[in-house]
Enzyme design. Structure first.
Site, PDB file in Angstrom:
ATOM      1  N   CYS A 186       0.798  -1.227   0.000  1.00 13.48           N
ATOM      2  CA  CYS A 186       0.000   0.000   0.000  1.00 13.48           C
ATOM      3  C   CYS A 186       0.833   1.281   0.000  1.00 13.48           C
ATOM      4  O   CYS A 186       0.444   2.286  -0.593  1.00 13.48           O
ATOM      5  CB  CYS A 186      -0.930   0.041   1.214  1.00 13.48           C
ATOM      6  N   CYS A 200       1.658   3.685  -3.111  1.00  9.84           N
ATOM      7  CA  CYS A 200       0.669   4.631  -3.645  1.00  9.84           C
ATOM      8  C   CYS A 200       0.188   5.622  -2.583  1.00  9.84           C
ATOM      9  O   CYS A 200      -0.074   6.778  -2.877  1.00  9.84           O
ATOM     10  CB  CYS A 200      -0.547   3.878  -4.187  1.00  9.84           C
ATOM     11  N   HIS A 201       0.005   5.132  -1.358  1.00  5.53           N
ATOM     12  CA  HIS A 201      -0.648   5.987  -0.352  1.00  5.53           C
ATOM     13  C   HIS A 201       0.341   6.708   0.573  1.00  5.53           C
ATOM     14  O   HIS A 201      -0.071   7.592   1.318  1.00  5.53           O
ATOM     15  CB  HIS A 201      -1.625   5.147   0.491  1.00  5.53           C
ATOM     16  N   MET A 224      -7.137   1.410  -7.890  1.00  2.77           N
ATOM     17  CA  MET A 224      -6.954   0.633  -6.652  1.00  2.77           C
ATOM     18  C   MET A 224      -7.128  -0.854  -6.987  1.00  2.77           C
ATOM     19  O   MET A 224      -8.161  -1.253  -7.525  1.00  2.77           O
ATOM     20  CB  MET A 224      -8.003   1.080  -5.625  1.00  2.77           C
ATOM     21  N   HIS A 252       6.006  11.535 -10.991  1.00  2.00           N
ATOM     22  CA  HIS A 252       6.155  10.080 -10.870  1.00  2.00           C
ATOM     23  C   HIS A 252       7.211   9.549 -11.838  1.00  2.00           C
ATOM     24  O   HIS A 252       8.376   9.555 -11.525  1.00  2.00           O
ATOM     25  CB  HIS A 252       4.792   9.427 -11.086  1.00  2.00           C
ATOM     26  N   HIS A 266       0.707   7.745 -17.183  1.00  2.00           N
ATOM     27  CA  HIS A 266       1.689   6.804 -16.624  1.00  2.00           C
ATOM     28  C   HIS A 266       2.560   6.297 -17.766  1.00  2.00           C
ATOM     29  O   HIS A 266       2.293   5.252 -18.354  1.00  2.00           O
ATOM     30  CB  HIS A 266       0.967   5.658 -15.905  1.00  2.00           C
TER      31      HIS A 266
HETATM   32 FE1  DHE Z   1       6.653   1.427 -10.599  1.00  2.00          FE
HETATM   33  C1  DHE Z   1       8.952   2.833 -12.735  1.00  2.00           C
HETATM   34  C2  DHE Z   1       6.995   4.037  -8.482  1.00  2.00           C
HETATM   35  C3  DHE Z   1       3.914   0.336  -8.930  1.00  2.00           C
HETATM   36  C4  DHE Z   1       6.892  -1.580 -12.172  1.00  2.00           C
HETATM   37  N1  DHE Z   1       7.744   3.147 -10.626  1.00  2.00           N
HETATM   38  C5  DHE Z   1       8.637   3.548 -11.602  1.00  2.00           C
HETATM   39  C6  DHE Z   1       9.219   4.812 -11.229  1.00  2.00           C
HETATM   40  C7  DHE Z   1       8.673   5.152 -10.006  1.00  2.00           C
HETATM   41  C8  DHE Z   1       7.747   4.095  -9.639  1.00  2.00           C
HETATM   42  C9  DHE Z   1       8.972   6.376  -9.181  1.00  2.00           C
HETATM   43  C10 DHE Z   1      10.246   5.601 -12.011  1.00  2.00           C
HETATM   44  C11 DHE Z   1      11.644   5.216 -11.618  1.00  2.00           C
HETATM   45  C12 DHE Z   1      12.691   5.933 -12.432  1.00  2.00           C
HETATM   46  O1  DHE Z   1      12.511   6.069 -13.651  1.00  2.00           O
HETATM   47  O2  DHE Z   1      13.713   6.377 -11.854  1.00  2.00           O
HETATM   48  N2  DHE Z   1       5.592   2.101  -9.005  1.00  2.00           N
HETATM   49  C13 DHE Z   1       5.916   3.183  -8.273  1.00  2.00           C
HETATM   50  C14 DHE Z   1       4.970   3.355  -7.212  1.00  2.00           C
HETATM   51  O3  DHE Z   1       5.022   4.205  -6.280  1.00  2.00           O
HETATM   52  C15 DHE Z   1       3.836   2.437  -7.480  1.00  2.00           C
HETATM   53  C16 DHE Z   1       2.690   3.221  -8.070  1.00  2.00           C
HETATM   54  C17 DHE Z   1       3.262   1.742  -6.285  1.00  2.00           C
HETATM   55  C18 DHE Z   1       4.183   0.871  -5.494  1.00  2.00           C
HETATM   56  O4  DHE Z   1       3.730   0.335  -4.488  1.00  2.00           O
HETATM   57  O5  DHE Z   1       5.331   0.695  -5.862  1.00  2.00           O
HETATM   58  C19 DHE Z   1       4.479   1.524  -8.529  1.00  2.00           C
HETATM   59  N3  DHE Z   1       5.570  -0.337 -10.557  1.00  2.00           N
HETATM   60  C20 DHE Z   1       4.490  -0.567  -9.802  1.00  2.00           C
HETATM   61  C21 DHE Z   1       3.996  -1.916  -9.989  1.00  2.00           C
HETATM   62  O6  DHE Z   1       2.993  -2.442  -9.407  1.00  2.00           O
HETATM   63  C22 DHE Z   1       4.864  -2.572 -10.991  1.00  2.00           C
HETATM   64  C23 DHE Z   1       4.056  -2.942 -12.240  1.00  2.00           C
HETATM   65  C24 DHE Z   1       5.502  -3.848 -10.470  1.00  2.00           C
HETATM   66  C25 DHE Z   1       6.286  -3.705  -9.198  1.00  2.00           C
HETATM   67  O7  DHE Z   1       7.435  -4.064  -9.240  1.00  2.00           O
HETATM   68  O8  DHE Z   1       5.795  -3.261  -8.204  1.00  2.00           O
HETATM   69  C26 DHE Z   1       5.858  -1.460 -11.273  1.00  2.00           C
HETATM   70  N4  DHE Z   1       7.709   0.756 -12.170  1.00  2.00           N
HETATM   71  C27 DHE Z   1       7.679  -0.528 -12.650  1.00  2.00           C
HETATM   72  C28 DHE Z   1       8.594  -0.630 -13.769  1.00  2.00           C
HETATM   73  C29 DHE Z   1       9.177   0.645 -13.960  1.00  2.00           C
HETATM   74  C30 DHE Z   1       8.606   1.490 -12.929  1.00  2.00           C
HETATM   75  C31 DHE Z   1       8.811  -1.886 -14.605  1.00  2.00           C
HETATM   76  C32 DHE Z   1      10.192   1.074 -15.017  1.00  2.00           C
HETATM   77  C33 DHE Z   1       9.530   1.241 -16.334  1.00  2.00           C
HETATM   78  C34 DHE Z   1      10.452   1.714 -17.412  1.00  2.00           C
HETATM   79  O9  DHE Z   1      10.340   1.187 -18.522  1.00  2.00           O
HETATM   80  O10 DHE Z   1      11.262   2.612 -17.158  1.00  2.00           O
END
Ligand code: DHE
Length: 560
Positions: A57, A60-61, A98, A337, A380
């Site tokens: 959680c 996101c929160h 959510m 983000h 996103h």
């Molecule tokens: Fe991500 C990128 C944060 C949920 C997989 N994610 C990012 C970035 C941030 C971020 C800040 C950019 C980083 C950078 O470029 O320096 N992600 C968050 C969250 O806060 C969020 C919404 C909720 C959480 O609890 O983490 C979240 N993200 C997810 C997922 O549920 C994903 C699908 C699987 C997981 O691992 O949790 C996921 N996020 C990814 C991926 C990238 C990413 C694969 C990079 C994508 C790219 O091609 O650059």
């Protein structure tokens, strides 16, 4: 029965936990403690709920529950909404993003009940993580002088894919030519991203738990040469890329504590920790938890671009003199983000996702160029997708988490000044819940996933647009093909989501993660970009919950 739980309030002994008041000068402050109508929770349950909150959680929160991608969940709100509301929201989720934790089976009924009760209580204050903690966690496994002086394996390093094995706390290095797993390396929990040093030799990954691993691709079998825990919760890592600074420094950003740390690029020795706590850019009100979201290394200056979510600030951090640190602080928009460069690498475009905007900054002038409303809900982009539109010229694209739209932004102020930093087209893809969009300079295709769509058929498919047929007629949406990636994977059990298209180094293949539950089969599906036909399904017992994939060359050179 779960529904009866909220009535199970503390009585008798609760008096001992009554909130007490103390006087701080003129100020009446409440010492955090139990409120008389708090639901009963044992220490064990509280511990477990805190762990679930952290893993599922907080991203996101927020740790302090002040909200960002997700709604705020502070007790002034949760107590008004009440237990039943929370329990049903956690169970069924919402179309706005959510997840349906209950009905998807990711949390069982007892856990949902626990979390609904937990949210009625004040959040625990998580500890800080400063230099002593970082130094304590820092390990140099192989000293720089003991590392190979040339590449000791025969791998085509530029075509290695670093694949996150989310729930296993590992990354798999997969050979992009043979599709074989080269090695599986233990890392932090749920590695978020992989980044490559400017030389292409070192791979950096960061776990959700703040653990950074530095992997040397020159070793006979690539493995970790240094590691450090930079915080309690984190998402971003990057390395210095400006000429003369290649491989010299690394940086990682934390969600908790809200801070970034600059490290030595050869050993990960922590050199400088900077807190991002401060005032929100527009209201000028203090925020206790401004988390560090995406970080990129500038190609134009010796600077890191650090995006601070809650205060809405983009920082250009000059890394040439850490003792006299110079930072340009740009007022952008709240809830920054993820984002990426335009095709020239001069401009950086980042989603202020909860505000429905893309902020554009000029990394040559260190200035805000534009704030663009995308017209969709919760942009996103991942790092976005750059291509040359037949009519509008160079554009950068984002999809949306909250709806099915794709927005194209003109990125060529010289050649196409009328289109620059405007939405030039906006059209529909498969469905809401899109996380990532991708193309490659050698491809004519634009791929859009819908990984978080509540419909299993949609979340396991991908939309592909043929860029050459885009007419520029904004009244008519371009047509797209639907690739049934999940079906191609041939997985019998579970409801896998298809997430994050990533190209191989030549831009001839595009890879998708077919992300299933931890105890179920997952896969990587490789598609031929020219024919849009299935090329290979990579399956292996070690491929547990694959999510992000990062091609070495494309990541090293910021090609997307
Ligand atoms: Fe991500 C990128 C944060 C949920 C997989 N994610 C990012 C970035 C941030 C971020 C800040 C950019 C980083 C950078 O470029 O320096 N992600 C968050 C969250 O806060 C969020 C919404 C909720 C959480 O609890 O983490 C979240 N993200 C997810 C997922 O549920 C994903 C699908 C699987 C997981 O691992 O949790 C996921 N996020 C990814 C991926 C990238 C990413 C694969 C990079 C994508 C790219 O091609 O650059």
């Amino acid at each position: 029965h779960a529904q009866d739980k909220p009535k199970e309030h503390a009585d008798g002994p609760a008096a001992a936990y009554e909130p007490s008041m103390t006087t701080l000068g003129q100020l009446q402050v409440e010492i955090p403690g139990r409120k008389p109508d708090d639901p009963v929770m044992t220490q064990e349950e509280f511990q477990k709920a805190t762990q679930i909150y952290f893993e599922r959680c907080a991203g996101c929160h927020g740790v302090l529950r002040k909200g960002a991608t997700g709604k705020p969940l502070t007790t002034d709100i949760t107590r008004v909404n009440g237990y039943e509301y929370l329990q049903s929201f956690i169970t069924y989720g919402s179309p706005a993003g959510m997840p349906n934790w209950g009905t998807s089976g990711e949390l069982n009924e007892a856990d949902v009940d626990l979390m609904a009760r937990y949210l009625l209580l004040e959040p625990p204050a998580p500890p800080e993580w400063g230099m002593p903690e970082m130094k304590n966690s820092w390990k140099v496994v192989v000293k720089p002088e003991d590392r190979p002086t040339k590449q000791m394996n025969s791998l085509d390093l530029e075509n290695i894919m670093s694949v996150t094995l989310r729930d296993a706390g590992q990354v798999a290095l997969i050979d992009g030519n043979t599709h074989e797993i080269v090695s599986v390396i233990d890392t932090g929990y749920a590695v978020h991203i992989s980044r490559i040093s400017a030389s292409g030799r070192y791979l950096f990954v960061i776990g959700r738990d703040g653990l950074v691993n530095m992997i040397d691709l020159w070793m006979e079998k690539p493995d970790t040469v240094a590691s450090i825990k930079i915080g309690i919760e984190a998402r971003s890592v990057e390395t210095s890329k400006f000429e003369g600074w290649e491989d010299k420094l690394a940086i990682a950003g934390a969600y908790w504590p809200p801070q970034y740390v600059i490290m030595d690029g050869a050993t990960l020795e922590p050199l400088k920790i900077v807190s991002t706590r401060g005032n929100i850019y527009d209201e000028q009100v203090y925020h206790p938890e401004p988390r560090v979201a995406s970080i990129l290394a500038s190609h134009y200056k010796p600077e890191f671009i650090v995006n601070v979510k809650e205060t809405g600030k983009i920082l250009f951090v000059d890394y040439t003199d850490l003792k006299n640190l110079k930072t340009v602080e740009i007022e952008a928009e709240r809830f920054l983000h993820d984002g990426g460069f335009d095709s020239t690498h001069r401009y950086f475009l980042v989603a202020a996702n909860q505000r429905g905007k893309i902020a554009v900054v000029d990394t040559k002038e260190d200035k805000l160029t534009a704030l663009i409303e995308t017209g969709g809900q919760t942009p996103h982009p991942g790092r976005g997708a750059n291509f040359t539109h037949p009519v509008f010229g160079p554009v950068w694209a984002t999809s949306h988490l909250g709806d099915e739209s794709v927005a194209l932004i003109g990125t060529d102020p010289e050649g196409h000044p009328d289109q620059a930093w405007k939405i030039v087209d906006n059209f529909y893809a498969l469905g809401g819940g899109s996380l990532f969009i991708k193309t490659h300079p050698n491809s004519q295709h634009l791929y859009v996933d819908a990984a978080l769509n509540p419909d299993a058929e949609v979340s396991s498919s991908v939309a592909v647009f043929d860029i050459s047929t885009m007419t520029g007629d904004t009244e008519t949406d371009p047509e797209f093909k639907t690739l049934p990636i999940g079906e191609w994977a041939g997985i019998a059990e579970g409801q896998p989501r298809v997430v994050q298209p990533e190209f191989n180094k030549d831009g001839t293949e595009v890879w998708f993660s077919v992300w299933n539950a931890k105890d179920k089969e997952s896969a990587i599906v490789v598609v031929d970009d020219k024919t849009l036909e299935l090329k290979k399904v990579i399956k292996d017992q070690r491929l547990i919950t694959p999510t992000g994939k990062f091609n070495v060359l494309n990541t090293q050179k910021d090609i997307y």
